[in-house]
Design an enzyme around this catalytic site. Structure first.
Site, PDB file in Angstrom:
ATOM      1  N   ASP A  25      22.265  42.512  81.322  1.00 21.09           N
ATOM      2  CA  ASP A  25      23.540  43.605  80.313  1.00 21.09           C
ATOM      3  C   ASP A  25      22.214  44.492  79.561  1.00 21.09           C
ATOM      4  O   ASP A  25      22.593  45.871  79.271  1.00 21.09           O
ATOM      5  CB  ASP A  25      23.962  42.330  79.832  1.00 21.09           C
ATOM      6  CG  ASP A  25      25.441  42.497  79.521  1.00 21.09           C
ATOM      7  OD1 ASP A  25      25.453  42.314  81.141  1.00 21.09           O
ATOM      8  OD2 ASP A  25      25.281  40.668  80.044  1.00 21.09           O
TER       9      ASP A  25
ATOM     10  N   GLU B 214      23.736  46.489  87.269  1.00 20.36           N
ATOM     11  CA  GLU B 214      23.658  46.170  88.823  1.00 20.36           C
ATOM     12  C   GLU B 214      21.976  46.515  89.498  1.00 20.36           C
ATOM     13  O   GLU B 214      20.604  45.932  89.745  1.00 20.36           O
ATOM     14  CB  GLU B 214      23.834  46.969  89.968  1.00 20.36           C
ATOM     15  CG  GLU B 214      25.485  46.006  89.993  1.00 20.36           C
ATOM     16  CD  GLU B 214      25.788  44.705  89.981  1.00 20.36           C
ATOM     17  OE1 GLU B 214      24.466  43.989  90.839  1.00 20.36           O
ATOM     18  OE2 GLU B 214      26.582  43.985  89.499  1.00 20.36           O
TER      19      GLU B 214
HETATM   20 ZN   LIG Z   1      24.912  40.297  86.688  1.00 23.02          ZN
END
Ligand SMILES: [Zn+2]
Length: 477
Positions: A196, A128
């Site tokens: 990621d 996030e």
């Molecule tokens: Zn995401």
């Protein structure tokens, strides 16, 4: 360009029980660029709605402090360590986390409970944080004018309103209407992959176990399948795919292996959530099972003591907590619980003594300061509470919890002018200017203020009334 989105927005808003929420006031945003400062301002407005008007917001400074410690540890070694971040917890059993504009990151309690290691939990925060550092929200709306940002902000508020109302049909309407603009708001696959990868690097830089990320995301993917079409909007816009998980696995495999031990806080935070969930009797049973499975585990023992205390079994709670403390390094989590149990047993002086010692031992712990002030008010020392809170406020003027404690302390002392003057600051910080003005009016008429106090009230009142006038002008202009 502005008319149509606004009309859509209006229809979107009317469909919800949003009376508890205000639409974000963007002022003159439409005329300016979508700068990080603007994004932060929009985020601040949304978070103030969540924090003080959403029943699902978890108002627990101990747990909030913990996730902020982890979050800031990660943010400090992210690709943009200069950005502001605030982390908060939403009381929701689903496995979810989300980034609002401006670096406000929400974590569901379900996610914290589902993580098996602290590294797993940190991996979601890292992901996030990366959405924020890579400025994904700004990129999504950047090319489509400010009105898209307004829609995004309103949609978030609407989805939160529908959720906190816990009315499934309303939520369904929300999801249906939101669907029309969903595609514009959803993160693209490219953004997900970027988050990621950046998240994984941040995780490694911060010293966590990078294998926690693919492992946890794989379990999240399995859990997501159970929601199917009822998946919260966020999960539909954050699709977890097998490729994403494979990509993470490959990258994690090429990184240095590191054995990482969870901090005791991770266990205490989770145990507190479990012990506070559901009916007290059920929580006791749940924690008894935890203790039976791991008899030496301090967090499980702490959780059981907390559940016993909730159930009113105070003697057993105190005994259980003593047993934990005898075998574990000192921790603010244990001290706070001890003070709570002492207060429940009408031992206010003991609670205050315990917390005063802890504030000296753990000077950087924010939540201990709240607990101490609370214990002093409840334990018959409101004067000491007011004095301590005022000292702390010198460096934390923006902390509305402190102002609320100050107001309670003055109320206990019978000082009504000061009580309402402090309450005005609470409302102001929680985004309600008219309520703040009302409190200052009450303070003026309370009749127990001296000349200096009343002058200060008058000056603040003039200032806030002027601010209200300017805000109204902005809205009309
Ligand atoms: Zn995401």
């Amino acid at each position: 360009m502005m008319r149509r989105p606004l009309a859509l927005l209006l229809s979107l808003t009317l469909a919800f029980p949003v009376n508890a929420y205000d639409l974000p006031d963007l002022g003159d945003v439409a005329a300016s660029e979508l700068s990080p400062a603007t994004e932060r301002r929009i985020g601040e407005q949304i978070i103030s709605q969540i924090r003080w008007r959403d029943a699902a917001y978890l108002d627990d400074p101990e747990i909030e402090d913990y996730i902020n410690r982890i979050g800031h540890k990660l943010a400090a070694v992210s690709s943009n360590p200069g950005l502001d971040f605030d982390f908060f917890v939403v009381n929701d059993p689903t496995l979810n986390a989300f980034a609002l504009p401006g670096g406000f990151i929400g974590v569901h309690t379900g996610l914290l409970l589902a993580a098996q290691t602290e590294s797993e939990f940190a991996s979601v925060l890292g992901h996030e944080i990366a959405h924020v550092t890579q400025r994904h929200i700004a990129q999504i709306v950047g090319k489509q004018s400010q009105s898209a940002m307004l829609m995004l902000a309103s949609l978030l508020v609407a989805v939160l309103a529908a959720r906190s109302n816990s009315d499934v049909s309303q939520a369904a309407i929300a999801a249906g209407q939101a669907g029309a603009i969903q595609s514009q708001l959803g993160y693209t696959r490219a953004f997900e992959r970027e988050a990621d990868r950046a998240g994984l690097e941040t995780l490694e830089n911060a010293g966590f176990d990078v294998r926690g990320m693919p492992g946890f995301f794989e379990r999240l993917q399995r859990a997501t399948r159970m929601y199917e079409n009822n998946a919260p909007a966020y999960l539909r816009t954050h699709p977890l795919t097998t490729e994403r998980i494979a990509d993470m696995e490959n990258r994690a495999a090429s990184m240095r292996y590191r054995q990482v031990v969870d901090s005791p806080d991770f266990g205490y935070a989770r145990a507190k959530l479990r012990a506070n969930a559901g009916q007290p009797a059920d929580a006791v049973k749940d924690m008894e099972n935890q203790v039976a499975q791991a008899p030496g585990d301090a967090a499980a023992g702490y959780g059981l003591a907390r559940a016993l205390s909730r159930a009113g079994r105070l003697d057993e709670a105190a005994k259980r907590l003593d047993a934990v403390r005898a075998k574990t390094p000192p921790s603010p989590w244990l001290v706070t619980l001890e003070a709570e149990i002492r207060l429940a047993r009408k031992d206010g002086a003991g609670a205050i003594r315990t917390l005063e010692g802890a504030v000296r031992d753990f000077p950087s712990n924010r939540s201990l300061v709240y607990s101490l002030a609370d214990a002093r008010i409840l334990g018959g020392q409101p004067g000491a509470a007011v004095e301590g809170v005022r000292r702390t406020l010198d460096n934390r003027q923006g902390d509305s919890r402190l102002w609320a404690l100050l107001s309670r302390g003055y109320a206990a002392l019978g000082k009504r002018t000061a009580q309402h003057r402090a309450q005005a600051e609470v409302y102001l910080l929680r985004g309600s200017l008219p309520a703040a003005i009302e409190q200052l009016e009450i303070a003026r008429k309370a009749g127990d203020g001296d000349f200096y106090e009343l002058s200060a009230v008058d000056a603040r009142l003039r200032e806030l009334k002027q601010r209200l006038l300017e805000e109204r002008k902005d809205r009309e202009g």
